[in-house]
Write an enzyme that holds these catalytic residues in place. Structure first.
Site, PDB file in Angstrom:
ATOM      1  N   CYS A   9     100.526  63.151  52.099  1.00 14.50           N
ATOM      2  CA  CYS A   9     101.354  64.339  52.324  1.00 14.50           C
ATOM      3  C   CYS A   9     102.803  63.920  52.583  1.00 14.50           C
ATOM      4  CB  CYS A   9     100.811  65.133  53.525  1.00 14.50           C
ATOM      5  SG  CYS A   9     101.847  66.543  53.953  1.00 14.50           S
ATOM      6  N   HIS A  68      91.564  60.512  54.264  1.00 15.83           N
ATOM      7  CA  HIS A  68      92.506  59.520  53.733  1.00 15.83           C
ATOM      8  C   HIS A  68      92.106  58.153  54.282  1.00 15.83           C
ATOM      9  CE1 HIS A  68      95.766  61.973  51.786  1.00 15.83           C
ATOM     10  NE2 HIS A  68      94.996  62.912  52.318  1.00 15.83           N
ATOM     11  N   ARG A 119      96.844  66.625  42.585  1.00 12.39           N
ATOM     12  CA  ARG A 119      97.574  67.398  43.604  1.00 12.39           C
ATOM     13  C   ARG A 119      98.012  66.460  44.743  1.00 12.39           C
ATOM     14  NH1 ARG A 119      97.901  68.296  48.923  1.00 12.39           N
ATOM     15  NH2 ARG A 119      95.646  68.411  49.139  1.00 12.39           N
ATOM     16  N   ASP A 120      97.077  66.033  45.565  1.00 10.97           N
ATOM     17  CA  ASP A 120      97.405  65.188  46.723  1.00 10.97           C
ATOM     18  C   ASP A 120      98.013  63.868  46.254  1.00 10.97           C
ATOM     19  OD1 ASP A 120      97.458  64.336  49.380  1.00 10.97           O
ATOM     20  OD2 ASP A 120      95.421  64.968  49.794  1.00 10.97           O
ATOM     21  N   HIS A 163      87.809  65.966  53.851  1.00 11.46           N
ATOM     22  CA  HIS A 163      88.932  65.441  53.051  1.00 11.46           C
ATOM     23  C   HIS A 163      89.538  64.272  53.839  1.00 11.46           C
ATOM     24  CE1 HIS A 163      92.761  66.201  50.605  1.00 11.46           C
ATOM     25  NE2 HIS A 163      93.208  65.453  51.600  1.00 11.46           N
ATOM     26  N   ASN A 176      94.366  58.939  49.655  1.00  8.98           N
ATOM     27  CA  ASN A 176      93.050  59.563  49.902  1.00  8.98           C
ATOM     28  C   ASN A 176      91.965  58.497  49.763  1.00  8.98           C
ATOM     29  OD1 ASN A 176      94.820  61.808  48.632  1.00  8.98           O
ATOM     30  ND2 ASN A 176      93.093  62.927  49.456  1.00  8.98           N
TER      31      ASN A 176
END
Ligand code: COA
Ligand code: ZN
Length: 312
Positions: free
Chosen positions: A240, A209, A15-16, A207, A249
């Site tokens: 993002c 990065h 996803r990310d 979460h 990440n």
């Protein structure tokens, strides 16, 4: 606060990670990687997003990806939903968990979902209603929890306002997203204490990065506050598209290596993760920042006749 003895690792690479790539990763490749992650013991995977295909074309195949996943291991399969439309699509596809996301900063929310925080909040009840029909679990993510690329520091009270709204809507698992790597260990400590004091019943998920190279330092700060859930991406992929300067990440294999070396259980096979990360490098076609997949584990020692000898 004592450190946890076990940690839940969530993989967000498909996803990310893939949302930040200009190329579209084929559906079958996504399915293969997710099934390998499941076999490696990852307990929760944020596999895709049910967002507008115009906003994130890379993830427009969420329904087909989910259909191909091996669901026999009980891995929680989570996906982002930005609005009631996304919730309806995710429920119909059969996700285990919906991840709603409302930024802590007004400008990032506007850039990311084209509406104000209050407008996003006003759609929350309808999303909760849709999820409850099928008994779908909920997680509330908060991008820019530790700082915003447009506004700089985000006051803790602004973050607290979104957390309170999630809590009031019935969400108990809340993810603090460090969208552009603005977290520092001190800020992580202060933020966790602020939220734990006010919201003792919520589970905080971190979460991070690694934009500024201190992602795992921030994990250390989280562990010291007793936080037992972290999100990361294979090989250190990620970012993002609606946050300037966003990069990878924290890396899943490097995170799991750190945790295991500290005696903290994850239930994950790190060698399998390293092999998946190398596979992802091949898929993406460039070297990824993950380090353990290149260096190997501590027990991977060399023979004396390997490598050069310094002779004068
Ligand atoms: N799934 C699929 N399509 C959707 C959708 C969803 N969840 N939500 C909206 N759409 C479609 C609408 O049907 C409409 O399509 P049409 O023009 O063909 O009729 C179009 O998208 C625009 O809808 P609208 O409600 O006006 O949305 P918007 O243009 O204001 O965009 C979002 C709002 C939330 C849909 C969009 O900004 C988005 O998907 N953002 C996600 C960002 C993200 O994932 N960021 C990374 C995570 S941090
Ligand atoms: Zn992220």
């Amino acid at each position: 606060m004592t450190r946890p003895t076990s940690v839940q690792v969530t993989e967000v690479g498909t996803r990310d990670g893939f949302q930040a790539e200009s190329q579209f990763v084929p559906t079958a490749t996504k399915v293969r990687l997710i099934n390998e992650l499941i076999a490696a013991g990852i307990p929760r995977i944020e596999f895709s997003s049910f967002v507008s295909p115009r906003a994130i074309p890379q993830l427009s195949d969420a329904v087909d990806v989910l259909a191909g996943i091996d669901r026999s291991h009980g891995t929680t399969l989570a996906a982002l939903v930005p609005n009631p439309r996304g919730a309806a699509r995710a429920a119909e596809a059969g996700v285990d968990q919906m991840v709603v996301f409302i930024s802590a900063s007004e400008s990032h929310n506007q850039k990311n979902v084209n509406r104000s925080i209050d407008e996003s909040l006003s759609g929350l009840d309808e999303i909760m209603r849709i999820a409850s029909i099928d008994g779908v679990d909920m997680h509330g993510a908060i991008p820019t929890s530790f700082g915003c690329p447009f506004e700089g520091n985000v006051p803790l009270d602004n973050l607290g306002k979104v957390v309170a709204s999630y809590r009031d809507a019935g969400i108990k698992s809340i993810g603090l997203g460090d969208t552009t790597g603005m977290a520092t260990p001190t800020l992580v400590t202060d933020t966790c204490r602020y939220l734990q004091d006010r919201f003792p019943d919520i589970r905080i998920v971190l979460h991070f990065h690694n934009t500024r190279g201190i992602g795992l330092c921030n994990v250390m700060a989280g562990l010291d506050e007793g936080i037992d859930a972290y999100e990361s991406a294979f090989g250190g992929l990620g970012g993002c598209p609606f946050a300037p300067g966003a990069t990878g990440n924290i890396c899943t294999e490097d995170l799991v290596f750190l945790l295991h070396e500290m005696g903290i259980e994850t239930g994950v096979d790190i060698r399998a993760l390293c092999s998946i990360a190398r596979d992802v490098e091949g898929v993406i076609g460039r070297e990824l920042p993950g380090q353990v997949m290149k260096a190997g584990l501590r027990e991977d020692i060399y023979k004396m006749d390997e490598g050069a000898t310094a002779v004068g």
